[in-house]
Design an enzyme around this catalytic site. Sequence first.
Site, PDB file in Angstrom:
ATOM      1  N   GLY A   1       0.767  -1.243   0.000  1.00 12.40           N
ATOM      2  CA  GLY A   1       0.000   0.000   0.000  1.00 12.40           C
ATOM      3  C   GLY A   1       0.790   1.281   0.000  1.00 12.40           C
TER       4      GLY A   1
ATOM      5  N   ARG B   1      12.120  -6.225   2.535  1.00 15.42           N
ATOM      6  CA  ARG B   1      11.223  -5.292   1.857  1.00 15.42           C
ATOM      7  C   ARG B   1       9.906  -5.127   2.614  1.00 15.42           C
ATOM      8  NH1 ARG B   1      11.642  -7.025  -4.603  1.00 15.42           N
ATOM      9  NH2 ARG B   1      13.917  -6.787  -4.811  1.00 15.42           N
TER      10      ARG B   1
ATOM     11  N   ASP C   1      19.064   0.257 -13.896  1.00 13.18           N
ATOM     12  CA  ASP C   1      18.983  -1.133 -13.466  1.00 13.18           C
ATOM     13  C   ASP C   1      19.748  -2.057 -14.430  1.00 13.18           C
ATOM     14  OD1 ASP C   1      17.729  -3.102 -11.646  1.00 13.18           O
ATOM     15  OD2 ASP C   1      16.679  -3.757 -13.447  1.00 13.18           O
TER      16      ASP C   1
ATOM     17  N   HIS D   1      15.367  -4.483 -19.677  1.00 15.97           N
ATOM     18  CA  HIS D   1      14.228  -5.343 -20.011  1.00 15.97           C
ATOM     19  C   HIS D   1      12.941  -4.580 -19.731  1.00 15.97           C
ATOM     20  CE1 HIS D   1      15.399  -5.999 -15.778  1.00 15.97           C
ATOM     21  NE2 HIS D   1      14.098  -5.945 -15.567  1.00 15.97           N
TER      22      HIS D   1
ATOM     23  N   ARG E   1      18.999   6.203 -11.712  1.00 16.46           N
ATOM     24  CA  ARG E   1      19.755   5.003 -11.371  1.00 16.46           C
ATOM     25  C   ARG E   1      19.332   3.941 -12.385  1.00 16.46           C
ATOM     26  NH1 ARG E   1      18.095  -0.507 -10.133  1.00 16.46           N
ATOM     27  NH2 ARG E   1      19.620  -1.437  -8.745  1.00 16.46           N
TER      28      ARG E   1
ATOM     29  N   HIS F   1      17.470  -2.921  -1.539  1.00 18.59           N
ATOM     30  CA  HIS F   1      16.289  -3.745  -1.786  1.00 18.59           C
ATOM     31  C   HIS F   1      16.649  -5.124  -2.327  1.00 18.59           C
ATOM     32  CE1 HIS F   1      17.379  -2.011  -5.629  1.00 18.59           C
ATOM     33  NE2 HIS F   1      16.606  -2.888  -6.253  1.00 18.59           N
ATOM     34  N   ASP F   2      17.935  -5.352  -2.642  1.00 18.55           N
ATOM     35  CA  ASP F   2      18.353  -6.622  -3.232  1.00 18.55           C
ATOM     36  C   ASP F   2      19.183  -7.503  -2.308  1.00 18.55           C
ATOM     37  OD1 ASP F   2      17.129  -6.494  -5.737  1.00 18.55           O
ATOM     38  OD2 ASP F   2      18.747  -5.286  -6.591  1.00 18.55           O
TER      39      ASP F   2
ATOM     40  N   GLU G   1      23.667   0.359 -11.829  1.00 18.90           N
ATOM     41  CA  GLU G   1      23.681  -0.827 -10.975  1.00 18.90           C
ATOM     42  C   GLU G   1      24.677  -1.827 -11.571  1.00 18.90           C
ATOM     43  OE1 GLU G   1      21.060  -4.600  -9.358  1.00 18.90           O
ATOM     44  OE2 GLU G   1      20.642  -3.677 -11.288  1.00 18.90           O
TER      45      GLU G   1
END
Length: 564
Positions: free
Chosen positions: A178, A478, A334, A253, A332, A429-430, A363
């Site tokens: 949310g 996350r 990806d 992608h 940034r 986040h990775d 990245e």
Amino acid sequence: MNLPAISHVPFGKDAYMIKEDTLVVVLKAAKGDLKKVSLFFGDRVDIHKEVQVNEVPMELTGSDELYDYFECVVKSQLTRICYYFQIEDFFGVNLFYSEYGFTEQMNRQRIEYFQYPYLRREDMIEMPEWTKDMVMYQIFPDSFASEKGGISGQSKRIKERIGADETDGLVEYRSNLGGNIKGIVENLDYIEDLGANCIYINPIFKANSYHKYDTVDYMDIDPCFGTIDDFKTLVKAAHKRGIKIILDGVFNHCGPDFFAFKDVLKKGKESKYVDWFYKLRFPIETKPYPNYEAFAYVASMPKLNTGNPEVLEYCCNVGRFWIRECGIDGWRMDVANEINHEFFREFKKAIRAENPDSFLIGEIWENSENWLLGDQFDSTMNYTFISVCKEFFAEESINVQQFDEKIQKMIHRYPYPVSLAQMNFLDTHDVGRFLSFCHGDERKLELALAFMMCAPGIPSIFYGDEKAMEGLEEWEYRRPMEWDRKTSVFDFYKKWTHIRKGSKALSRGNYRTEYIDNENRVYAFSRQYEDEKKTVIFNASEKQVCLNLGENVNCAPWSVAILE
């Protein structure tokens, strides 16, 4: 003298401009091998038969596990420079080193010297001025906030019909927790109070999944997050507080509902977008794995052919659009290491034409030297930093000497202005949360955070680290921002972000190792910029340690001190 270990390659990290009249020159040699190094430079087109040279002593600026790095600054009105080195070891062996090789006497012609043909301003690596004092805050939008100091935790499913006819069907957008753009706007005061002056936001464009790395429409905001007007409000409100905005660009992608891929799925080989994708094979198969190139064999993320001029133009238009229409300050990129280099050269030109102060981060998890020559990225995500901090602070698996060697190697792998702009972080986040690697020991997290705030590079905080959030799996690191959690870690983060922003030495200065004590796990380094110098001392142990670095310093266990 260990001759095979001595190296210098003009341009790149070994010779680079920092001003139109200032050149930095670096020589690498075997660790502990050379006692003295001097640089001799002169005019490459000197009108005299013999080039008139000037000597500049070179400073040992750092050592890694194998090499010493000697450096000097050449300040001259000359625009064409040739140069050579004089090297001396600890046994009294004295040699000259030039493009020709090693000689006992410097009797070579100028064409056999090292050359910096012309100091052109276009070749100088320059960072936007605002990035030099940056403290970044990274937000994963689905997980951050939907209101002031809170997040709903409610998932969303929004369906939309796209395409020109009924056969194109419905596209579903979804979120898990949310979080939205209005939530970021409502909490800008919190981010400002923490001390961050730049927000990097993970993807916010229309996409199928909650993480938004499978883009459907690069020109619109995902309805789960809000609207373009909401985003414009965010940028304006952030800028009023002196906070910059960087967006995540996913151009390696796209998603399965991206218009070009849908056209390929519908028309097959007859689609005019076949060459928009990399190595398509027909008939297209998605299971068990795609028979076309995709991100990490994920069928729903087909790889774009960024070498196609039409794709390049489309992506550059996207880059310009969000700068022009909404005023963002950078991108940034990806999966940057899987995209052709020319793409980034053109993309950087495009966004710099729209805003000369825009900033471009890639990245790339490994050494990024080939991307950081000034023509592509300004910065890359510095995963080396997190690895070294994890080993030293969290795991205690390396000693102080090894820590310093790894940090020095990391710093010296790029021209120093580039090292100053690297995006440093303890987690993202990775990867898992740093506190989890510390097994919940907040003292270790705090010490690593203090080092990040004092080290060369742009410090970046992943949302919730300041709330002592943990997690090793994706669903954990996350998870929703823990707004109600009270922790002293927040005050520690706030303290060090303000220390960083208040010191030119810590944000722009050089880096010199001052003290190493393996037994007591005490490490000190200094950073100096013009007349300001800071000496930072870390005690990464359970012991109380006293030492003298010009003055007596009493170091408590797992503590950090700064000497002016």
